[in-house]
Structure formats: structure tokens, C-alpha cells
Design a protein around this motif. Structure first.
Motif, PDB file in Angstrom:
ATOM      1  N   LEU A 115      -4.785  -5.336   4.377  1.00 40.14           N
ATOM      2  CA  LEU A 115      -3.466  -5.974   4.731  1.00 40.14           C
ATOM      3  C   LEU A 115      -2.218  -6.338   4.630  1.00 40.14           C
ATOM      4  O   LEU A 115      -1.396  -7.009   5.128  1.00 40.14           O
ATOM      5  CB  LEU A 115      -4.034  -7.447   2.825  1.00 40.14           C
ATOM      6  CG  LEU A 115      -4.988  -7.495   2.719  1.00 40.14           C
ATOM      7  CD1 LEU A 115      -5.061  -8.055   1.670  1.00 40.14           C
ATOM      8  CD2 LEU A 115      -5.647  -8.904   4.483  1.00 40.14           C
ATOM      9  N   THR A 116      -1.758  -4.468   3.616  1.00 43.47           N
ATOM     10  CA  THR A 116      -0.089  -4.508   4.023  1.00 43.47           C
ATOM     11  C   THR A 116      -0.186  -3.012   4.382  1.00 43.47           C
ATOM     12  O   THR A 116      -0.987  -2.388   3.975  1.00 43.47           O
ATOM     13  CB  THR A 116       0.277  -4.738   2.467  1.00 43.47           C
ATOM     14  OG1 THR A 116      -0.369  -3.629   1.803  1.00 43.47           O
ATOM     15  CG2 THR A 116       0.205  -5.921   2.004  1.00 43.47           C
ATOM     16  N   TYR A 126       6.197  -9.291   3.482  1.00 42.37           N
ATOM     17  CA  TYR A 126       4.949  -8.190   2.977  1.00 42.37           C
ATOM     18  C   TYR A 126       4.239  -9.185   4.534  1.00 42.37           C
ATOM     19  O   TYR A 126       3.557  -8.295   5.257  1.00 42.37           O
ATOM     20  CB  TYR A 126       4.161  -8.235   1.582  1.00 42.37           C
ATOM     21  CG  TYR A 126       5.108  -7.708   0.967  1.00 42.37           C
ATOM     22  CD1 TYR A 126       5.005  -6.110   0.596  1.00 42.37           C
ATOM     23  CD2 TYR A 126       4.962  -7.749  -0.712  1.00 42.37           C
ATOM     24  CE1 TYR A 126       5.728  -5.470   0.191  1.00 42.37           C
ATOM     25  CE2 TYR A 126       5.877  -8.037  -1.224  1.00 42.37           C
ATOM     26  CZ  TYR A 126       6.086  -6.212  -1.756  1.00 42.37           C
ATOM     27  OH  TYR A 126       6.538  -5.400  -2.427  1.00 42.37           O
ATOM     28  N   TYR A 127       4.261 -10.145   4.151  1.00 38.35           N
ATOM     29  CA  TYR A 127       3.131 -10.575   5.485  1.00 38.35           C
ATOM     30  C   TYR A 127       4.203 -10.291   6.787  1.00 38.35           C
ATOM     31  O   TYR A 127       3.738 -11.180   7.774  1.00 38.35           O
ATOM     32  CB  TYR A 127       2.964 -12.050   5.569  1.00 38.35           C
ATOM     33  CG  TYR A 127       2.507 -13.372   6.719  1.00 38.35           C
ATOM     34  CD1 TYR A 127       1.419 -12.882   6.465  1.00 38.35           C
ATOM     35  CD2 TYR A 127       3.363 -14.207   7.259  1.00 38.35           C
ATOM     36  CE1 TYR A 127       0.843 -13.660   8.261  1.00 38.35           C
ATOM     37  CE2 TYR A 127       2.697 -14.570   8.011  1.00 38.35           C
ATOM     38  CZ  TYR A 127       1.715 -14.085   8.746  1.00 38.35           C
ATOM     39  OH  TYR A 127       0.717 -14.812   9.584  1.00 38.35           O
ATOM     40  N   ARG A 128       5.782 -10.849   6.745  1.00 35.06           N
ATOM     41  CA  ARG A 128       6.188 -10.420   8.102  1.00 35.06           C
ATOM     42  C   ARG A 128       5.868  -8.734   8.573  1.00 35.06           C
ATOM     43  O   ARG A 128       6.082  -8.363   9.959  1.00 35.06           O
ATOM     44  CB  ARG A 128       8.062 -11.015   7.623  1.00 35.06           C
ATOM     45  CG  ARG A 128       8.459 -12.909   7.740  1.00 35.06           C
ATOM     46  CD  ARG A 128       9.760 -12.791   8.109  1.00 35.06           C
ATOM     47  NE  ARG A 128       9.697 -13.922   7.335  1.00 35.06           N
ATOM     48  CZ  ARG A 128      11.201 -13.976   6.206  1.00 35.06           C
ATOM     49  NH1 ARG A 128      10.911 -12.787   5.166  1.00 35.06           N
ATOM     50  NH2 ARG A 128      10.859 -15.140   6.326  1.00 35.06           N
ATOM     51  N   THR A 133       3.796  -7.189   7.941  1.00 36.79           N
ATOM     52  CA  THR A 133       2.569  -6.997   8.408  1.00 36.79           C
ATOM     53  C   THR A 133       2.903  -7.240   9.508  1.00 36.79           C
ATOM     54  O   THR A 133       1.660  -6.587  10.981  1.00 36.79           O
ATOM     55  CB  THR A 133       1.549  -6.918   7.402  1.00 36.79           C
ATOM     56  OG1 THR A 133       1.818  -6.773   6.564  1.00 36.79           O
ATOM     57  CG2 THR A 133      -0.083  -6.916   7.879  1.00 36.79           C
ATOM     58  N   ARG A 134       3.051  -8.614   9.998  1.00 36.66           N
ATOM     59  CA  ARG A 134       2.544  -8.866  11.547  1.00 36.66           C
ATOM     60  C   ARG A 134       3.673  -7.909  12.645  1.00 36.66           C
ATOM     61  O   ARG A 134       3.618  -7.680  13.969  1.00 36.66           O
ATOM     62  CB  ARG A 134       3.541 -10.695  11.203  1.00 36.66           C
ATOM     63  CG  ARG A 134       2.599 -11.361  12.594  1.00 36.66           C
ATOM     64  CD  ARG A 134       3.492 -13.002  12.271  1.00 36.66           C
ATOM     65  NE  ARG A 134       4.945 -13.030  11.677  1.00 36.66           N
ATOM     66  CZ  ARG A 134       5.750 -14.168  11.262  1.00 36.66           C
ATOM     67  NH1 ARG A 134       4.867 -14.944  11.965  1.00 36.66           N
ATOM     68  NH2 ARG A 134       6.816 -13.862  11.049  1.00 36.66           N
ATOM     69  N   LEU A 194       5.160 -12.958  -1.570  1.00 37.42           N
ATOM     70  CA  LEU A 194       4.303 -12.755   0.048  1.00 37.42           C
ATOM     71  C   LEU A 194       5.034 -12.334   1.394  1.00 37.42           C
ATOM     72  O   LEU A 194       4.473 -12.049   2.246  1.00 37.42           O
ATOM     73  CB  LEU A 194       3.389 -13.072  -0.799  1.00 37.42           C
ATOM     74  CG  LEU A 194       2.376 -12.160  -2.238  1.00 37.42           C
ATOM     75  CD1 LEU A 194       0.848 -13.811  -1.905  1.00 37.42           C
ATOM     76  CD2 LEU A 194       2.255 -11.240  -2.055  1.00 37.42           C
ATOM     77  N   LEU A 195       5.902 -13.264   0.923  1.00 40.55           N
ATOM     78  CA  LEU A 195       6.236 -13.323   3.076  1.00 40.55           C
ATOM     79  C   LEU A 195       6.917 -12.428   3.400  1.00 40.55           C
ATOM     80  O   LEU A 195       6.568 -12.219   4.058  1.00 40.55           O
ATOM     81  CB  LEU A 195       7.302 -14.456   3.159  1.00 40.55           C
ATOM     82  CG  LEU A 195       7.399 -15.623   3.588  1.00 40.55           C
ATOM     83  CD1 LEU A 195       7.266 -15.877   4.508  1.00 40.55           C
ATOM     84  CD2 LEU A 195       8.837 -16.400   3.978  1.00 40.55           C
TER      85      LEU A 195
END
Length: 201
Positions: A71-72, A10-12, A14-15, A7-8
Motif C-alpha cells: 500500500l505504501t 502517502y497515497y500521492r 504511492t501513485r 493519508l493523502l
């Protein structure tokens, strides 16, 4: 732990997209305020320029709302918004002051966005597109339209400026990519190896 590793990225992403979208909205809003306060800008195709910038502001607000409500981000959204940004910048430049337009600085925003998304490859490809379009616009304005407001010295300086900024951002993107790769390699070392090293001490 494996789920976090998956998930990391995808989190990067999105941010990063939220940061770019917020920056886009701020730039568009303050640009509209700036040309409203300055009665002399834009001096050419005034109504078209105002309408184009207002439409860009609405587009920026829609992208912000989309990204902060999910979220994404959609997979193709970064590329689509990047293409729209570059096209919008060319339109704004053409309908304001041409190659001497104050909206030239929008290309820096595009270069930074490309570096955040795709590292050095994004910076260089964006610079190639931006420079090609900018030089073409300059030649069209100076040679075809014979615009008396065309300033060759400013046009050359701005072209070199885009090239230099692209090289610097490309190097920064490559450096960041290398650091992330090295950190990932360090984090993937076997735990047993670390314990054996600690026992030796």
C-alpha cells in the motif's frame, strides 16, 4: 476528514512511485528489444551492455512487483531507486556509444522522475549530477581515450539539452508546488467564513 488529510500524501507518493516504476519497466523492456533488433547497437562492449540492460530490466520488474504489492512504498525507496537509475544510465552510456549513446535519453526519464518526486529541487539536483557525469564522460572519451567516434558537436548539443530540459522541468515543478500550496490554503479556510460570505450574497 483529518485521517484523509494524513493519508493523502502517502497515497500521492504511492501513485507517483508506481507510475515511475511502470515507466522504468517499459523503457527498459523496449530498450532491450531495440538493441536486439539493431545489429549495430551497441557497437562497443556488446555483451556487457546486453547484460547490464538485462539486469536493469530485472531490477525494474522487481521494483514494480514490490510497489504494486504494498500500500505504501518504503520511505527510502524513491532516493535509492533514483540513485540506482542514474548509476545504471551512466553504465549503459559508457558501455554503448559513450556521450553519443542512444541511451542518453534515459537522463530525461531521470529528470522527469525527480520532478515528480521532489519538484524543482529534484530536477535541478538531478541535472547537476547528470551534467557533471556526462561532461566527465565526454572529456574522458574525447581526451583520454581519443575515441575517433567522439563527436564534439553532438556532445555539446546534448549537454545544453539536459540543462534546458532541467530548467523547464524545474519551473514546471515549482509551478505545480505553488498550485498545490494555494489549493491547500483555500481548502483550509474556516467553514464559518464561507457561510458568512454566502449570507452576504
Amino acid at each position: 476528514k483529518q485521517m484523509v488529510g494524513v493519508l493523502l500524501p502517502y497515497y500521492r507518493q504511492t501513485r507517483t512511485e508506481r507510475l515511475i516504476a511502470t515507466g522504468r519497466l517499459v523503457v527498459a523492456a523496449f530498450s532491450l528489444v531495440a538493441i536486439y533488433l539493431d545489429a549495430y547497437e551497441p557497437s562497443r562492449y556488446e555483451q556487457i551492455a546486453y547484460s547490464a540492460l538485462a539486469a536493469y530490466l530485472v531490477y525494474a520488474a522487481v521494483i514494480v512487483a514490490l510497489l504494486w504489492s504494498s500500500l505504501t512504498p518504503p520511505i527510502r525507496l524513491p532516493l535509492i531507486t533514483h540513485v540506482v537509475d542514474l548509476a545504471a544510465f551512466f553504465v549503459l552510456i559508457y558501455f554503448t556509444e559513450g556521450p553519443t549513446s542512444p541511451f542518453f535519453v534515459y537522463f530525461v526519464f531521470a529528470l522527469i522522475s525527480a520532478t515528480l518526486r521532489w519538484h524543482w529541487q529534484g530536477a535541478l539536483w538531478t541535472a547537476a549530477v547528470a551534467l557533471s557525469g556526462f561532461i566527465g564522460l565526454g572529456v574522458y572519451t574525447g581526451e583520454v581515450l581519443q575515441d575517433p567516434g567522439f563527436q564534439l558537436n553532438r556532445f555539446v548539443i546534448r549537454s545544453v539539452y539536459v540543462a534546458v530540459v532541467a530548467v523547464l522541468l524545474g519551473y514546471l515543478g515549482e509551478h505545480q508546488e505553488r498550485l498545490q500550496r494555494e489549493i491547500s490554503e483555500l481548502a483550509s479556510w474556516p467553514v464559518g467564513l464561507s457561510e458568512e460570505a454566502a449570507n452576504l450574497v
